[in-house]
Design a protein around this motif. Sequence first.
Motif, PDB file in Angstrom:
ATOM      1  N   GLN A  17       0.829  -1.209   0.000  1.00  0.00           N
ATOM      2  CA  GLN A  17       0.000   0.000   0.000  1.00  0.00           C
ATOM      3  C   GLN A  17       0.865   1.261   0.000  1.00  0.00           C
ATOM      4  N   ALA A  18       1.941   1.209   0.778  1.00  0.00           N
ATOM      5  CA  ALA A  18       2.805   2.388   0.909  1.00  0.00           C
ATOM      6  C   ALA A  18       3.472   2.747  -0.415  1.00  0.00           C
ATOM      7  N   VAL A  19       4.040   1.753  -1.100  1.00  0.00           N
ATOM      8  CA  VAL A  19       4.754   2.047  -2.343  1.00  0.00           C
ATOM      9  C   VAL A  19       3.802   2.347  -3.495  1.00  0.00           C
ATOM     10  N   MET A  37       3.433   4.352   6.538  1.00  0.00           N
ATOM     11  CA  MET A  37       2.981   4.557   5.170  1.00  0.00           C
ATOM     12  C   MET A  37       3.732   5.691   4.476  1.00  0.00           C
ATOM     13  N   LEU A  38       4.148   6.700   5.227  1.00  0.00           N
ATOM     14  CA  LEU A  38       4.942   7.787   4.652  1.00  0.00           C
ATOM     15  C   LEU A  38       6.428   7.427   4.612  1.00  0.00           C
ATOM     16  N   SER A  39       6.909   6.765   5.656  1.00  0.00           N
ATOM     17  CA  SER A  39       8.346   6.496   5.763  1.00  0.00           C
ATOM     18  C   SER A  39       8.832   5.524   4.697  1.00  0.00           C
ATOM     19  N   VAL A  40       8.055   4.480   4.416  1.00  0.00           N
ATOM     20  CA  VAL A  40       8.521   3.451   3.474  1.00  0.00           C
ATOM     21  C   VAL A  40       8.890   4.045   2.119  1.00  0.00           C
ATOM     22  N   PRO A  41       7.968   4.758   1.437  1.00  0.00           N
ATOM     23  CA  PRO A  41       8.381   5.331   0.143  1.00  0.00           C
ATOM     24  C   PRO A  41       9.448   6.405   0.269  1.00  0.00           C
ATOM     25  N   MET A  42       9.447   7.151   1.389  1.00  0.00           N
ATOM     26  CA  MET A  42      10.468   8.181   1.562  1.00  0.00           C
ATOM     27  C   MET A  42      11.839   7.560   1.816  1.00  0.00           C
ATOM     28  N   ILE A  43      11.881   6.467   2.567  1.00  0.00           N
ATOM     29  CA  ILE A  43      13.147   5.759   2.778  1.00  0.00           C
ATOM     30  C   ILE A  43      13.664   5.207   1.451  1.00  0.00           C
ATOM     31  N   LEU A  44      12.765   4.599   0.678  1.00  0.00           N
ATOM     32  CA  LEU A  44      13.166   4.059  -0.622  1.00  0.00           C
ATOM     33  C   LEU A  44      13.615   5.177  -1.565  1.00  0.00           C
ATOM     34  N   ILE A 171      10.394  19.247  -6.881  1.00  0.00           N
ATOM     35  CA  ILE A 171       9.107  18.628  -7.223  1.00  0.00           C
ATOM     36  C   ILE A 171       8.827  17.439  -6.298  1.00  0.00           C
ATOM     37  N   ASN A 172       9.862  16.703  -5.931  1.00  0.00           N
ATOM     38  CA  ASN A 172       9.651  15.623  -4.965  1.00  0.00           C
ATOM     39  C   ASN A 172       9.219  16.168  -3.610  1.00  0.00           C
ATOM     40  N   ALA A 173       9.717  17.348  -3.239  1.00  0.00           N
ATOM     41  CA  ALA A 173       9.290  17.978  -1.983  1.00  0.00           C
ATOM     42  C   ALA A 173       7.813  18.334  -2.035  1.00  0.00           C
ATOM     43  N   ILE A 174       7.346  18.757  -3.197  1.00  0.00           N
ATOM     44  CA  ILE A 174       5.920  19.047  -3.381  1.00  0.00           C
ATOM     45  C   ILE A 174       5.101  17.785  -3.173  1.00  0.00           C
ATOM     46  N   PHE A 175       5.534  16.695  -3.789  1.00  0.00           N
ATOM     47  CA  PHE A 175       4.813  15.422  -3.638  1.00  0.00           C
ATOM     48  C   PHE A 175       4.807  14.962  -2.177  1.00  0.00           C
ATOM     49  N   ARG A 176       5.962  15.119  -1.503  1.00  0.00           N
ATOM     50  CA  ARG A 176       6.033  14.682  -0.105  1.00  0.00           C
ATOM     51  C   ARG A 176       5.093  15.503   0.766  1.00  0.00           C
ATOM     52  N   GLY A 177       5.060  16.817   0.547  1.00  0.00           N
ATOM     53  CA  GLY A 177       4.171  17.666   1.336  1.00  0.00           C
ATOM     54  C   GLY A 177       2.713  17.286   1.150  1.00  0.00           C
ATOM     55  N   ALA A 178       2.370  16.832  -0.065  1.00  0.00           N
ATOM     56  CA  ALA A 178       0.993  16.422  -0.352  1.00  0.00           C
ATOM     57  C   ALA A 178       0.686  15.034   0.200  1.00  0.00           C
ATOM     58  N   GLY A 179       1.726  14.321   0.667  1.00  0.00           N
ATOM     59  CA  GLY A 179       1.527  12.953   1.137  1.00  0.00           C
ATOM     60  C   GLY A 179       1.664  11.923   0.034  1.00  0.00           C
ATOM     61  N   ALA A 181       4.161  10.408  -1.311  1.00  0.00           N
ATOM     62  CA  ALA A 181       5.575  10.037  -1.235  1.00  0.00           C
ATOM     63  C   ALA A 181       5.947   8.966  -2.244  1.00  0.00           C
ATOM     64  N   SER A 182       4.991   8.128  -2.632  1.00  0.00           N
ATOM     65  CA  SER A 182       5.309   7.039  -3.564  1.00  0.00           C
ATOM     66  C   SER A 182       5.685   7.590  -4.941  1.00  0.00           C
ATOM     67  N   ILE A 183       5.074   8.705  -5.359  1.00  0.00           N
ATOM     68  CA  ILE A 183       5.406   9.293  -6.653  1.00  0.00           C
ATOM     69  C   ILE A 183       6.847   9.799  -6.637  1.00  0.00           C
TER      70      ILE A 183
END
Length: 468
Positions: A17-19, A37-44, A171-179, A181-183
């Motif tokens: 689900q996270a990725v 759920m946020l950490s997994v894609p951000m760690i990857l 742009i990745n920071a924008i995606f992370r702020g929106a939640g 993170a997988s994108i």
Amino acid sequence: MTKSTLSLKQIGSLFKQAVSGKEQEFTSGSIRKAVFMLSVPMILEMLMESIFAVVDIFFVSKVSVNAVATIGLTESVVTLIYAVAIGLSMAATAIVARRVGEKEYEKASQAAVQVIVLGIVVSLIISAIGILFPKEILQLMGGENDLVAEGFGYTQILLGGNVTIMLLFLINAIFRGAGDASIAMWALVISNVLNIILDPILIFGLGPIPEFGVKGAAIATTIGRGTAVVFQLLVLFYGWSKIKVRIKDVVVRIAVMVNLIKVSLGGIGQFLIGTSSWVFLMRIMSEFGSEVLAGYTIAIRVMMFTLMPAWGMSNAAATLVGQNLGAKQPKRAEESVWKTGKYCAYFMGLVSIVYLVFATQIVSWFTSEPNVVSAGSLCLRIMASGYIFYAYGMVVINAFNGAGDTVTPTIINFVCFWLFQLPFAYLMALTFDFGPTGVFLAIVFAEVLISIVAIIWFKKGRWKLTEV
């Protein structure tokens, strides 16, 4: 996600689900699940970022010691670009997360456009300097004449194409702020796959493709990052994220940009302090010759492989703080930080044991030069001794940034890096003849000090009152 032990099947299901990015709500429900759920894609994502560094060093180390040292000197300058990119990205994450927490998605999209515009303007200035003065940059950093002659092409291409670095970050920071993170994670996957394929081809040559040497690593990295930026822009404009940019959004909005600049100034200052400190440390290291410099560069690249996942967890904390403050839930924001810090400390503690025991073997994967291995393994062991402190420090500092309070970390960095780390490193390494060990100790002590001060300040709770 309850407090009971999860089965491997349940963990696997949550990981999937996270990725895939299916989890979109982080202001209600289990905090542990939200962190996961946020950490997994951000760690990857951060692992993908660190793979860039490791892959480049792995292939370039087969070229020459000077080639490795060139990357070290160039990267120390590129960190100044990272300072601007990360400073802007902190503002982007904080503002987008706050607007998403408030359910103001259109305002979040407008902020995203202003971030991209600012990033392009700054990167064009840096490109001009990098293209025109690559030799002078390496000479300024203490590079010897043969190193400059062999490596200036790498510096020229990497700095000339820095817009790919800048936009990938922003742009990745924008995606992370929106939640989303997988994108952000998938963008890094694309860039890494291309870099891994192109690195050996462009460095050593293949068929009709000539051998570019160390310059080939810069070409491969720029192509990989550039392709990922195209993917990011497609996602933004075609609405595969919470943030959808429409044609009418592509205008300069003075009020939005002023707010963005105001928040980002603290972040840019914060990281300029930190990264300029690294530049001066690299300059001190260059006094001990190319072999020590190469060992230091390899050790830092290896460390980045494990620091980046910790940075990913700290990014998760920033998003949770921003969104929960936007949803008027400061208590939940604070609890998210302490839980993320604990999980990060577990991870970093395990990694430190591996580095302390196997430092020599790890550095030997990259080079067989005994002096390079000796310097690199010493660096790895000393720095790993402070890993648990780094874990809490990274999470808490980024929590301030997620709240939009970029001033507090700037003050902490100024005191710990400029007033403590740099004088200590110079005195220990050069005045008291501790050599490279003095620099390594200065880095560890400064990071420990940052962690202690940040935790004390965070507990005061003033960050909860920050408006963005």
